[in-house]
Design a protein around this motif. Structure first.
Motif, PDB file in Angstrom:
ATOM      1  N   SER A   5     -17.738 -81.454 -13.714  1.00  0.00           N
ATOM      2  CA  SER A   5     -16.465 -81.510 -13.007  1.00  0.00           C
ATOM      3  C   SER A   5     -16.326 -82.790 -12.200  1.00  0.00           C
ATOM      4  O   SER A   5     -15.220 -83.257 -11.952  1.00  0.00           O
ATOM      5  CB  SER A   5     -16.328 -80.290 -12.089  1.00  0.00           C
ATOM      6  OG  SER A   5     -17.392 -80.266 -11.151  1.00  0.00           O
ATOM      7  N   GLN A  22     -14.510 -85.773 -14.129  1.00  0.00           N
ATOM      8  CA  GLN A  22     -13.167 -85.626 -14.671  1.00  0.00           C
ATOM      9  C   GLN A  22     -12.250 -86.695 -14.086  1.00  0.00           C
ATOM     10  O   GLN A  22     -11.235 -86.410 -13.463  1.00  0.00           O
ATOM     11  CB  GLN A  22     -12.643 -84.213 -14.390  1.00  0.00           C
ATOM     12  CG  GLN A  22     -13.414 -83.140 -15.143  1.00  0.00           C
ATOM     13  CD  GLN A  22     -12.918 -81.746 -14.826  1.00  0.00           C
ATOM     14  OE1 GLN A  22     -12.166 -81.550 -13.874  1.00  0.00           O
ATOM     15  NE2 GLN A  22     -13.325 -80.768 -15.620  1.00  0.00           N
ATOM     16  N   ASP A  23     -12.666 -87.945 -14.282  1.00  0.00           N
ATOM     17  CA  ASP A  23     -11.913 -89.065 -13.733  1.00  0.00           C
ATOM     18  C   ASP A  23     -11.683 -90.139 -14.783  1.00  0.00           C
ATOM     19  O   ASP A  23     -11.494 -91.314 -14.460  1.00  0.00           O
ATOM     20  CB  ASP A  23     -12.641 -89.659 -12.521  1.00  0.00           C
ATOM     21  CG  ASP A  23     -14.044 -90.166 -12.881  1.00  0.00           C
ATOM     22  OD1 ASP A  23     -14.491 -89.945 -14.024  1.00  0.00           O
ATOM     23  OD2 ASP A  23     -14.692 -90.788 -12.005  1.00  0.00           O
ATOM     24  N   ASP A  24     -11.724 -89.742 -16.066  1.00  0.00           N
ATOM     25  CA  ASP A  24     -11.516 -90.722 -17.120  1.00  0.00           C
ATOM     26  C   ASP A  24     -10.115 -91.323 -17.013  1.00  0.00           C
ATOM     27  O   ASP A  24      -9.148 -90.646 -16.640  1.00  0.00           O
ATOM     28  CB  ASP A  24     -11.702 -90.087 -18.514  1.00  0.00           C
ATOM     29  CG  ASP A  24     -10.897 -88.811 -18.694  1.00  0.00           C
ATOM     30  OD1 ASP A  24     -11.085 -87.874 -17.899  1.00  0.00           O
ATOM     31  OD2 ASP A  24     -10.068 -88.754 -19.622  1.00  0.00           O
ATOM     32  N   ARG A  54     -13.910 -85.013 -19.951  1.00  0.00           N
ATOM     33  CA  ARG A  54     -12.682 -85.790 -20.168  1.00  0.00           C
ATOM     34  C   ARG A  54     -11.424 -84.924 -19.995  1.00  0.00           C
ATOM     35  O   ARG A  54     -11.333 -83.830 -20.527  1.00  0.00           O
ATOM     36  CB  ARG A  54     -12.675 -86.387 -21.580  1.00  0.00           C
ATOM     37  CG  ARG A  54     -13.656 -87.514 -21.797  1.00  0.00           C
ATOM     38  CD  ARG A  54     -13.665 -87.954 -23.260  1.00  0.00           C
ATOM     39  NE  ARG A  54     -14.190 -86.897 -24.127  1.00  0.00           N
ATOM     40  CZ  ARG A  54     -14.135 -86.919 -25.456  1.00  0.00           C
ATOM     41  NH1 ARG A  54     -13.548 -87.943 -26.066  1.00  0.00           N
ATOM     42  NH2 ARG A  54     -14.635 -85.929 -26.161  1.00  0.00           N
ATOM     43  N   ARG A  55     -10.478 -85.450 -19.266  1.00  0.00           N
ATOM     44  CA  ARG A  55      -9.183 -84.783 -19.147  1.00  0.00           C
ATOM     45  C   ARG A  55      -8.314 -85.074 -20.371  1.00  0.00           C
ATOM     46  O   ARG A  55      -7.492 -84.259 -20.771  1.00  0.00           O
ATOM     47  CB  ARG A  55      -8.470 -85.264 -17.880  1.00  0.00           C
ATOM     48  CG  ARG A  55      -9.209 -84.902 -16.590  1.00  0.00           C
ATOM     49  CD  ARG A  55      -8.610 -85.601 -15.400  1.00  0.00           C
ATOM     50  NE  ARG A  55      -8.717 -87.060 -15.513  1.00  0.00           N
ATOM     51  CZ  ARG A  55      -8.235 -87.914 -14.619  1.00  0.00           C
ATOM     52  NH1 ARG A  55      -7.582 -87.457 -13.556  1.00  0.00           N
ATOM     53  NH2 ARG A  55      -8.386 -89.216 -14.779  1.00  0.00           N
ATOM     54  N   GLU A  56      -8.470 -86.260 -20.933  1.00  0.00           N
ATOM     55  CA  GLU A  56      -7.778 -86.636 -22.165  1.00  0.00           C
ATOM     56  C   GLU A  56      -8.820 -87.176 -23.134  1.00  0.00           C
ATOM     57  O   GLU A  56      -9.868 -87.682 -22.722  1.00  0.00           O
ATOM     58  CB  GLU A  56      -6.716 -87.711 -21.889  1.00  0.00           C
ATOM     59  CG  GLU A  56      -5.635 -87.262 -20.925  1.00  0.00           C
ATOM     60  CD  GLU A  56      -4.587 -88.356 -20.727  1.00  0.00           C
ATOM     61  OE1 GLU A  56      -3.970 -88.782 -21.729  1.00  0.00           O
ATOM     62  OE2 GLU A  56      -4.416 -88.796 -19.581  1.00  0.00           O
ATOM     63  N   LYS A  57      -8.524 -87.071 -24.415  1.00  0.00           N
ATOM     64  CA  LYS A  57      -9.506 -87.460 -25.414  1.00  0.00           C
ATOM     65  C   LYS A  57      -8.891 -88.379 -26.460  1.00  0.00           C
ATOM     66  O   LYS A  57      -7.828 -88.089 -26.997  1.00  0.00           O
ATOM     67  CB  LYS A  57     -10.078 -86.219 -26.118  1.00  0.00           C
ATOM     68  CG  LYS A  57     -10.824 -85.285 -25.193  1.00  0.00           C
ATOM     69  CD  LYS A  57     -11.377 -84.082 -25.955  1.00  0.00           C
ATOM     70  CE  LYS A  57     -12.133 -83.137 -25.020  1.00  0.00           C
ATOM     71  NZ  LYS A  57     -12.682 -81.968 -25.741  1.00  0.00           N
TER      72      LYS A  57
END
Length: 521
Positions: free
Chosen positions: A12, A15-17, A165-168
């Motif tokens: 957690s 989660q700063d990508d 990752r929040r986005e991939k």
């Protein structure tokens, strides 16, 4: 960078990508070049009508499309900065990393993780814009060595970067480099048969799920003192390749080949389905190497999980079937049909490729056995060589070095006697011959085996199992050439040109002034 003693943070905290770059134009259309091509070929063109055949080989060949739109990449590099990396090895690693950074585009993202006794994430997963590249190079330039080698901790932090990752991006991969053995005391486990195993300390997110891993881990054993068995095990468990970089100066070219592939993924989630057509035909076995396969309980169907293919990359699988005798009026037996579902990596569009049915003629009599398919025989030669390379590794690890050398020498003679091998102009067989000669010279002597032979055997096993070029053979002109893709080869050429501009060193497209730092030992 400090050698913090705190444990790696939970996923957690990562989660700063950096958000993905949003497309501004219209959505990409499916590829117009026909997409993946799937073909089948039978071992022999004909079988006598009254005869049946057991384990009759049908070659299924898949080739990814070439020159397609490229999919963006999320790349995590997990780098060993233990004390043994001090000096030239660390500088070569910095130069190689700067080259990798230069090859990434603004839609690609990179995170740099290092490990010694503990692991640290030096940069978040950030887009390689001009600012992102500059930040990544500063972090790489400041690398310094510390005590300890905790490979498992490095993997855990790298896995946390990807899983948080929040986005991939469409493609993801990890590069793991180490020049030593894990010193944490938690990495090596002993299996029931007394052999060492390395799967347990790996994070769950790194392991295969639904047949394929979330992201392949491509491992690089740097120099002669790394733990080749551990690095090979990590690659094998995640669908990556293991490369032995014996020549330390070749690390940039080795990275270049790997990144050239990752940046050119054309096909994802490829799955081949094989269905029997004739009511008496049954699938007996599928020779699929590292790719998971399944044969139905009744033998009427089989499947192969192929996963990702690079631009122009090929895969060959042997499907062994039972062919029954034919009826008195049966002139042709339709054996199997093959199809492949997949996604275009750049667009996400689902596609389907189908091959013409594999058929054999059924003459009433065969006065002369027809010539076998050269393509099928070549694949049989490759598979036999792969099995003997693995057998030689078992023998050498058991102290039977002379026996291991005999296994490889015997297989070399068999390759030379085969039809494609005897021709002398078959690239695949010539590469296999060169590999077998090289390996037999390395395994016969115990000291040489421990220094380079084991790593070379494992790298060869990895390359053949994946049917993918590894980074260990960049100095060779023919070895593993059967697996090289144009994009991988092109990236190595770019690497060598950049090295030449620097006067023989390895670096990126633009010379990079690396920060001078004190190295802690």
């Amino acid at each position: 960078m400090s050698d913090t003693k705190s444990p790696a943070p939970p996923a957690s905290e990562y989660q700063d990508d950096e958000p993905l770059e949003r497309p501004t134009g219209p959505a990409q259309a499916p590829a117009a070049n026909g997409g993946l091509v799937l073909t089948t070929q039978c071992e022999f063109p004909a079988i006598a009508r009254g005869a049946s055949r057991d384990r009759f080989a049908v070659l299924v060949h898949a080739k990814a499309p070439s020159d397609v739109a490229l999919a963006p990449l999320d790349l995590v590099t997990v780098l060993d900065v233990s004390a043994s990396m001090k000096g030239q090895k660390l500088e070569l690693l910095k130069q190689a990393m700067c080259f990798v950074i230069d090859q990434l585009g603004p839609t690609d993202r990179l995170s740099v993780v290092t490990f010694s006794r503990h692991a640290s994430r030096l940069t978040r997963l950030a887009r390689m814009s001009d600012a992102g590249k500059a930040s990544a190079k500063i972090a790489v330039g400041a690398l310094c060595v510390l005590r300890g080698t905790n490979i498992g901790q490095g993997l855990r932090v790298g896995a946390q970067v990807l899983s948080g990752r929040r986005e991939k991006n469409a493609v993801a991969g990890m590069i793991l480099l180490s020049d030593g053995h894990d010193s944490s005391g938690r990495w090596t486990s002993v299996e029931a048969d007394g052999t060492k195993g390395y799967a347990n300390p790996m994070p769950p997110s790194c392991r295969r799920q639904s047949g394929r891993p979330a992201a392949p881990i491509h491992t690089f054993g740097f120099g002669a003192n790394h733990d080749a068995a551990a690095m090979h095990a990590v690659a094998e468990a995640t669908g990556g390749t293991f490369s032995f970089v014996g020549n330390q100066a070749a690390i940039q070219d080795s990275f270049a080949r790997c990144v050239g592939g990752l940046l050119s993924v054309a096909v994802q989630e490829a799955r081949v389905a094989v269905t029997c057509l004739h009511r008496g035909v049954r699938v007996q076995e599928v020779k699929s190497g590292a790719y998971g396969s399944n044969v139905g309980a009744d033998g009427r169907a089989a499947s192969i999980d192929v996963g990702e293919l690079y631009d122009g990359e090929e895969r060959r699988f042997l499907v062994l079937v039972y062919v029954p005798s034919a009826r008195a009026t049966e002139e042709v037996t339709r054996l199997v049909k093959a199809s492949c579902t997949y996604r275009e990596a750049a667009t996400g569009h689902a596609r389907l490729a189908a091959a013409p049915a594999a058929v054999v003629q059924r003459p009433s009599e065969l006065t002369k056995l027809p010539a076998p398919s050269v393509d099928v025989e070549r694949e049989c030669v490759r598979l036999a060589a792969t099995e003997d390379i693995a057998a030689a590794r078992v023998a050498a690890d058991g102290g039977q070095n002379a026996g291991a050398a005999r296994i490889l020498e015997s297989r070399l003679k068999a390759v030379e006697r085969s039809a494609p091998g005897a021709a002398g102009d078959d690239p695949t067989c010539e590469a296999i011959k060169e590999e077998l000669r090289d390996l037999s010279a390395r395994v016969g002597d115990r000291a040489e085996y421990q220094k380079t032979g084991r790593a070379c055997l494992l790298a060869g096993m990895s390359s053949h199992a994946q049917q993918r070029a590894s980074g260990m053979d960049v100095q060779s002109t023919s070895k593993a050439s059967a697996y090289l893709t144009p994009k991988m080869e092109e990236m190595v050429e770019i690497s060598r040109e950049s090295s030449a501009k620097r006067g023989g060193g390895s670096s990126g497209k633009q010379p990079v002034k690396l920060a001078k730092v004190e190295e802690e030992v």
